[in-house]
Design a protein around this motif. Structure first.
Motif, mmCIF file in Angstrom:
data_model
loop_
_atom_site.group_PDB
_atom_site.id
_atom_site.type_symbol
_atom_site.label_atom_id
_atom_site.label_comp_id
_atom_site.label_asym_id
_atom_site.label_seq_id
_atom_site.Cartn_x
_atom_site.Cartn_y
_atom_site.Cartn_z
ATOM 1 N N LEU A 123 0.846 -1.185 0.000
ATOM 2 C CA LEU A 123 0.000 0.000 0.000
ATOM 3 C C LEU A 123 0.886 1.241 0.000
ATOM 4 O O LEU A 123 1.687 1.428 0.924
ATOM 5 N N ILE A 124 0.754 2.067 -1.039
ATOM 6 C CA ILE A 124 1.491 3.338 -1.084
ATOM 7 C C ILE A 124 0.710 4.354 -0.269
ATOM 8 O O ILE A 124 -0.476 4.578 -0.509
ATOM 9 N N THR A 125 1.400 4.992 0.688
ATOM 10 C CA THR A 125 0.753 5.986 1.542
ATOM 11 C C THR A 125 1.294 7.397 1.331
ATOM 12 O O THR A 125 0.674 8.355 1.776
ATOM 13 N N ALA A 126 2.456 7.517 0.668
ATOM 14 C CA ALA A 126 3.043 8.840 0.430
ATOM 15 C C ALA A 126 4.012 8.754 -0.745
ATOM 16 O O ALA A 126 4.475 7.662 -1.112
ATOM 17 N N GLU A 127 4.318 9.919 -1.321
ATOM 18 C CA GLU A 127 5.252 10.022 -2.447
ATOM 19 C C GLU A 127 6.232 11.164 -2.193
ATOM 20 O O GLU A 127 5.849 12.184 -1.614
ATOM 21 N N TYR A 128 7.473 10.960 -2.640
ATOM 22 C CA TYR A 128 8.471 12.029 -2.589
ATOM 23 C C TYR A 128 9.474 11.748 -3.693
ATOM 24 O O TYR A 128 10.237 10.770 -3.611
ATOM 25 N N GLY A 129 9.462 12.536 -4.749
ATOM 26 C CA GLY A 129 10.356 12.310 -5.874
ATOM 27 C C GLY A 129 10.159 10.920 -6.454
ATOM 28 O O GLY A 129 9.044 10.519 -6.775
ATOM 29 N N HIS A 130 11.250 10.151 -6.558
ATOM 30 C CA HIS A 130 11.177 8.784 -7.082
ATOM 31 C C HIS A 130 10.908 7.750 -5.987
ATOM 32 O O HIS A 130 11.044 6.551 -6.220
ATOM 33 N N TRP A 131 10.511 8.204 -4.814
ATOM 34 C CA TRP A 131 10.323 7.321 -3.667
ATOM 35 C C TRP A 131 8.862 7.233 -3.265
ATOM 36 O O TRP A 131 8.113 8.200 -3.370
ATOM 37 N N ARG A 132 8.473 6.046 -2.801
ATOM 38 C CA ARG A 132 7.111 5.800 -2.356
ATOM 39 C C ARG A 132 7.147 5.189 -0.961
ATOM 40 O O ARG A 132 7.896 4.241 -0.723
ATOM 41 N N ARG A 133 6.335 5.726 -0.063
ATOM 42 C CA ARG A 133 6.212 5.165 1.288
ATOM 43 C C ARG A 133 5.200 4.028 1.191
ATOM 44 O O ARG A 133 4.071 4.232 0.749
ATOM 45 N N VAL A 134 5.619 2.803 1.540
ATOM 46 C CA VAL A 134 4.757 1.630 1.398
ATOM 47 C C VAL A 134 4.592 0.907 2.728
ATOM 48 O O VAL A 134 5.433 1.025 3.621
ATOM 49 N N GLU A 135 3.487 0.148 2.805
ATOM 50 C CA GLU A 135 3.222 -0.715 3.965
ATOM 51 C C GLU A 135 2.728 -2.052 3.457
ATOM 52 O O GLU A 135 2.055 -2.120 2.427
ATOM 53 N N ASP A 136 3.034 -3.111 4.206
ATOM 54 C CA ASP A 136 2.474 -4.418 3.884
ATOM 55 C C ASP A 136 1.203 -4.632 4.707
ATOM 56 O O ASP A 136 0.726 -3.711 5.386
ATOM 57 N N ALA A 137 0.652 -5.823 4.652
ATOM 58 C CA ALA A 137 -0.613 -6.124 5.338
ATOM 59 C C ALA A 137 -0.517 -5.951 6.855
ATOM 60 O O ALA A 137 -1.522 -5.713 7.517
ATOM 61 N N GLU A 138 0.685 -6.051 7.394
ATOM 62 C CA GLU A 138 0.872 -5.905 8.838
ATOM 63 C C GLU A 138 1.230 -4.476 9.240
ATOM 64 O O GLU A 138 1.487 -4.202 10.406
ATOM 65 N N GLY A 139 1.309 -3.571 8.266
ATOM 66 C CA GLY A 139 1.654 -2.185 8.549
ATOM 67 C C GLY A 139 3.143 -1.914 8.579
ATOM 68 O O GLY A 139 3.573 -0.815 8.910
ATOM 69 N N VAL A 140 3.947 -2.916 8.247
ATOM 70 C CA VAL A 140 5.404 -2.765 8.222
ATOM 71 C C VAL A 140 5.797 -2.179 6.871
ATOM 72 O O VAL A 140 5.233 -2.540 5.842
ATOM 73 N N GLY A 141 6.768 -1.298 6.869
ATOM 74 C CA GLY A 141 7.195 -0.749 5.584
ATOM 75 C C GLY A 141 8.240 0.319 5.721
ATOM 76 O O GLY A 141 8.971 0.385 6.702
ATOM 77 N N GLY A 142 8.289 1.152 4.718
ATOM 78 C CA GLY A 142 9.262 2.221 4.649
ATOM 79 C C GLY A 142 9.226 2.830 3.262
ATOM 80 O O GLY A 142 8.267 2.640 2.509
ATOM 81 N N TRP A 143 10.280 3.538 2.907
ATOM 82 C CA TRP A 143 10.370 4.199 1.608
ATOM 83 C C TRP A 143 11.079 3.296 0.612
ATOM 84 O O TRP A 143 12.158 2.781 0.891
ATOM 85 N N MET A 144 10.457 3.105 -0.565
ATOM 86 C CA MET A 144 11.035 2.274 -1.617
ATOM 87 C C MET A 144 11.115 3.083 -2.911
ATOM 88 O O MET A 144 10.251 3.916 -3.186
ATOM 89 N N HIS A 145 12.130 2.792 -3.710
ATOM 90 C CA HIS A 145 12.261 3.430 -5.014
ATOM 91 C C HIS A 145 11.135 2.934 -5.910
ATOM 92 O O HIS A 145 10.793 1.744 -5.899
#
Length: 170
Positions: A73-95
C-alpha cells in the motif's frame, strides 16, 4: 415583520451551512508526484526490495521485502520514492522502480475457498492457505476474482488484503 427577518436569516444561513458541509467532506488525496490517489495498492515487482527509513539511498534500510508479487500500500510520495506498507503495517520508503501497478492479493483467512462464481453457493475450485499471494483480476462490492496456480476463482473480499473495502475493479 418577523417572517421577513426569518426569511432573510434563512437565506443567509443556508449557503453558509452548505459551504461548511462542503469543507468537512474529505477531499480525495492525490500523490504530489504522480497525481494518483493515495493510499493505493501496488505490487512488489522484484524478488527483493529494501524499505528505507526515509526517501533516499542514504537512509537506513529498516525492512527487506522478499516476495515477488507481494501487494503493498502506497501511503506517500516524494520524488522517485514511495512510502509503502504491507498487510501488517510494516514498511518504509522504496524506489518506484521496485513497484508495479499490477495488482495482487494476500490471503488473510486461515483457509480461503475460491469459487467458480461470486456466490458462497457456487462450486469451490481451489482452496488457498493464509499468506498465499495471488494475482488480482477483478472485484465487485464483496468478491474478488483471483488467479492462483493456473486456476481462477472468486473469493470473499474480507478474506484478502490488497484491495480497498469499497474498491471495484473491472
Amino acid at each position: 415583520m418577523w417572517n421577513f427577518v426569518r426569511a432573510v436569516m434563512l437565506a443567509l444561513l443556508v449557503p453558509l451551512a452548505a459551504a461548511a458541509i462542503a469543507q468537512d467532506a474529505p477531499e480525495p488525496r492525490l500523490g504530489a508526484v504522480t497525481n494518483l490517489p493515495l493510499p493505493r495498492f501496488v505490487t512488489l515487482k522484484t524478488s527483493e526490495g529494501n524499505a528505507r527509513r526515509g526517501p533516499g539511498l542514504t537512509h537506513r534500510i529498516d525492512w527487506v521485502f522478499t516476495r515477488d508479487g507481494m501487494p503493498l500500500l502506497i501511503t506517500a510520495e516524494y520524488g522517485h520514492w514511495r512510502r509503502v506498507e504491507d498487510a501488517e503495517g510494516v514498511g518504509g520508503w522504496m524506489h518506484y522502480a521496485l513497484l508495479s501497478g499490477s495488482r495482487s492479493a494476500l490471503i488473510t483467512a486461515d483457509m480461503a475457498d475460491l469459487h467458480d462464481s461470486p456466490s458462497e453457493d457456487s462450486t469451490v475450485v481451489l482452496r488457498a492457505q493464509k499468506d498465499v499471494v495471488a494475482t488480482l483480476l477483478q472485484c465487485t462490492a464483496n468478491w474478488c476474482r483471483l488467479r492462483l496456480a493456473g486456476e481462477r476463482g472468486w473469493v470473499l473480499k474480507s478474506q484478502i488484503w490488497g484491495v480497498g473495502k469499497d474498491e471495484i475493479l473491472e
